[in-house]
Design an enzyme around this catalytic site. Structure first.
Site, PDB file in Angstrom:
ATOM      1  N   SER A  28      20.180  35.440 -38.489  1.00 35.84           N
ATOM      2  CA  SER A  28      20.217  36.881 -38.795  1.00 35.84           C
ATOM      3  C   SER A  28      19.434  37.724 -37.792  1.00 35.84           C
ATOM      4  O   SER A  28      18.818  38.729 -38.158  1.00 35.84           O
ATOM      5  CB  SER A  28      19.711  37.147 -40.222  1.00 35.84           C
ATOM      6  OG  SER A  28      20.502  36.465 -41.165  1.00 35.84           O
ATOM      7  N   GLU A  41      16.328  27.145 -36.123  1.00 38.26           N
ATOM      8  CA  GLU A  41      17.357  27.907 -36.844  1.00 38.26           C
ATOM      9  C   GLU A  41      17.520  27.333 -38.251  1.00 38.26           C
ATOM     10  O   GLU A  41      18.311  26.411 -38.475  1.00 38.26           O
ATOM     11  CB  GLU A  41      18.686  27.855 -36.085  1.00 38.26           C
ATOM     12  CG  GLU A  41      19.753  28.678 -36.781  1.00 38.26           C
ATOM     13  CD  GLU A  41      20.982  28.924 -35.921  1.00 38.26           C
ATOM     14  OE1 GLU A  41      20.976  29.892 -35.166  1.00 38.26           O
ATOM     15  OE2 GLU A  41      21.932  28.128 -36.029  1.00 38.26           O
ATOM     16  N   ASN A  77      26.402  32.915 -30.000  1.00 37.87           N
ATOM     17  CA  ASN A  77      27.263  31.870 -30.571  1.00 37.87           C
ATOM     18  C   ASN A  77      28.385  32.575 -31.329  1.00 37.87           C
ATOM     19  O   ASN A  77      28.182  33.045 -32.445  1.00 37.87           O
ATOM     20  CB  ASN A  77      26.434  30.985 -31.506  1.00 37.87           C
ATOM     21  CG  ASN A  77      27.275  29.901 -32.149  1.00 37.87           C
ATOM     22  OD1 ASN A  77      28.442  29.709 -31.789  1.00 37.87           O
ATOM     23  ND2 ASN A  77      26.700  29.187 -33.110  1.00 37.87           N
ATOM     24  N   TRP A  78      29.542  32.663 -30.690  1.00 42.57           N
ATOM     25  CA  TRP A  78      30.669  33.369 -31.320  1.00 42.57           C
ATOM     26  C   TRP A  78      31.285  32.556 -32.463  1.00 42.57           C
ATOM     27  O   TRP A  78      32.133  33.060 -33.195  1.00 42.57           O
ATOM     28  CB  TRP A  78      31.754  33.670 -30.269  1.00 42.57           C
ATOM     29  CG  TRP A  78      31.406  34.764 -29.305  1.00 42.57           C
ATOM     30  CD1 TRP A  78      30.230  35.475 -29.241  1.00 42.57           C
ATOM     31  CD2 TRP A  78      32.253  35.301 -28.276  1.00 42.57           C
ATOM     32  NE1 TRP A  78      30.303  36.402 -28.229  1.00 42.57           N
ATOM     33  CE2 TRP A  78      31.526  36.324 -27.619  1.00 42.57           C
ATOM     34  CE3 TRP A  78      33.540  35.010 -27.845  1.00 42.57           C
ATOM     35  CZ2 TRP A  78      32.058  37.054 -26.551  1.00 42.57           C
ATOM     36  CZ3 TRP A  78      34.066  35.746 -26.781  1.00 42.57           C
ATOM     37  CH2 TRP A  78      33.330  36.765 -26.140  1.00 42.57           C
ATOM     38  N   LYS A  79      30.894  31.296 -32.595  1.00 44.36           N
ATOM     39  CA  LYS A  79      31.487  30.418 -33.623  1.00 44.36           C
ATOM     40  C   LYS A  79      33.019  30.464 -33.489  1.00 44.36           C
ATOM     41  O   LYS A  79      33.510  30.520 -32.371  1.00 44.36           O
ATOM     42  CB  LYS A  79      30.966  30.792 -35.007  1.00 44.36           C
ATOM     43  CG  LYS A  79      29.424  30.848 -35.012  1.00 44.36           C
ATOM     44  CD  LYS A  79      28.812  30.953 -36.371  1.00 44.36           C
ATOM     45  CE  LYS A  79      27.285  31.034 -36.234  1.00 44.36           C
ATOM     46  NZ  LYS A  79      26.581  31.007 -37.499  1.00 44.36           N
ATOM     47  N   GLY A  87      24.362  34.867 -33.916  1.00 45.73           N
ATOM     48  CA  GLY A  87      25.713  34.641 -34.433  1.00 45.73           C
ATOM     49  C   GLY A  87      26.422  35.964 -34.678  1.00 45.73           C
ATOM     50  O   GLY A  87      26.939  36.610 -33.765  1.00 45.73           O
ATOM     51  N   GLY A  88      26.419  36.414 -35.935  1.00 42.04           N
ATOM     52  CA  GLY A  88      27.175  37.593 -36.363  1.00 42.04           C
ATOM     53  C   GLY A  88      26.985  38.813 -35.468  1.00 42.04           C
ATOM     54  O   GLY A  88      27.967  39.494 -35.125  1.00 42.04           O
ATOM     55  N   HIS A 121      24.253  22.217 -34.283  1.00 36.88           N
ATOM     56  CA  HIS A 121      24.283  23.375 -35.184  1.00 36.88           C
ATOM     57  C   HIS A 121      24.457  22.905 -36.631  1.00 36.88           C
ATOM     58  O   HIS A 121      25.248  21.987 -36.899  1.00 36.88           O
ATOM     59  CB  HIS A 121      25.416  24.334 -34.790  1.00 36.88           C
ATOM     60  CG  HIS A 121      25.228  25.676 -35.406  1.00 36.88           C
ATOM     61  ND1 HIS A 121      25.517  25.928 -36.722  1.00 36.88           N
ATOM     62  CD2 HIS A 121      24.729  26.833 -34.898  1.00 36.88           C
ATOM     63  CE1 HIS A 121      25.227  27.187 -37.004  1.00 36.88           C
ATOM     64  NE2 HIS A 121      24.746  27.764 -35.907  1.00 36.88           N
TER      65      HIS A 121
HETATM   66  P1  13P Z   1      23.693  34.660 -37.579  1.00 37.01           P
HETATM   67  O1  13P Z   1      23.035  35.335 -36.398  1.00 37.01           O
HETATM   68  O2  13P Z   1      24.992  35.251 -37.973  1.00 37.01           O
HETATM   69  O3  13P Z   1      22.721  34.502 -38.705  1.00 37.01           O
HETATM   70  O4  13P Z   1      24.040  33.182 -37.083  1.00 37.01           O
HETATM   71  C1  13P Z   1      23.034  32.402 -36.574  1.00 37.01           C
HETATM   72  C2  13P Z   1      23.635  31.206 -35.996  1.00 37.01           C
HETATM   73  O5  13P Z   1      24.124  30.345 -36.712  1.00 37.01           O
HETATM   74  C3  13P Z   1      23.651  31.111 -34.531  1.00 37.01           C
HETATM   75  O6  13P Z   1      23.951  29.837 -34.134  1.00 37.01           O
END
Ligand code: 13P
Length: 224
Positions: A185, A146, A9-11, A206-207, A96
């Site tokens: 995370s 999540e 998820n690149w957001k 995510g990150g 999300h």
């Molecule tokens: P992180 O992996 O940065 O904690 O983000 C998780 C997330 O929100 C994936 O949708």
């Protein structure tokens, strides 16, 4: 055995199309030959066409990060499930916690989106937090545990593997067949323990998916 699902998820990242293309190319080249893992990239809408054009040559899935519940009409700013499908997306992330937090998205809205996306033949990656109910099985539904507090950008840290294992076991009572993933995370150092000890079939990342080297290690560690 089914492939492990790793959904990136690149957001709202990276900041430019050039960076998105570079991230895609580096990841795609490195993960192409990795067996037993299905990698799905979910970039911002505007980067999807370029990535879809390049993705069929490699074993990568592409998904959107959201969609609306109607097919078309006067809904300014929205994107429909059929538009994503037509672009070549196979997946869509829905529910999300950031959408609830920053945009006031409700459970009712999420339910409508899930129904519309499944009808459009998209695979739905549904995020479930600490308090939401786990849905029952539906074809093409993937559920992600999540917790908001575990998301890295919230200053969170990954949930304990034992807590995820407990939660996943409870979720399995209603969601019996489809994949259950964990998000929050996840990185190259903890992916293996979530897969081996928490009973999940993959992760929503995510990150760590924004750093090509880190994400490539994560994919390789998941496949081991
Ligand atoms: P992180 O992996 O940065 O904690 O983000 C998780 C997330 O929100 C994936 O949708």
């Amino acid at each position: 055995m089914k492939d492990i699902l790793l959904i990136a998820n690149w957001k709202m990242n990276p900041g430019t199309a050039k960076e998105a293309q570079e991230l895609f190319e580096t990841v795609a080249n490195a993960v192409e030959g990795v067996a037993g893992v299905k990698v799905v990239l979910c970039p911002p809408f505007v980067y999807i066409p370029e990535i879809v054009r390049a993705a069929p040559s490699v074993a990568l899935g592409v998904g959107g990060q959201d969609c609306f519940w109607e097919g078309k009409g006067a809904f300014t700013g929205e994107v429909s499930p059929s538009m994503l499908k037509e672009l070549g997306c196979e997946y869509v992330i829905l529910g999300h916690s950031e959408r609830a937090k920053y945009l006031g998205e409700t459970e009712d809205m999420v339910q409508k989106k899930v129904a519309a996306a499944l009808s459009a033949d998209l695979k739905v990656v549904l995020c479930v937090g600490e308090n939401e109910q786990t849905p029952a099985d539906r074809e093409n539904l993937i559920v992600v545990y999540e917790p908001e507090w575990a998301i890295s950008t919230e200053g969170g840290r990954a949930a304990d593997v034992s807590r995820v294992a407990e939660k996943v076991a409870a979720m399995r009572k209603t969601f019996k067949a489809g994949p259950i993933l964990y998000g929050g995370s996840v990185d190259s150092s903890n992916i293996a323990s979530f897969l081996k000890e928490a009973g999940v079939q993959g992760a929503l990342v995510g990150g760590a998916s924004l750093n090509a080297a880190e994400f490539i290690s994560l994919v390789k560690n998941a496949a081991m």
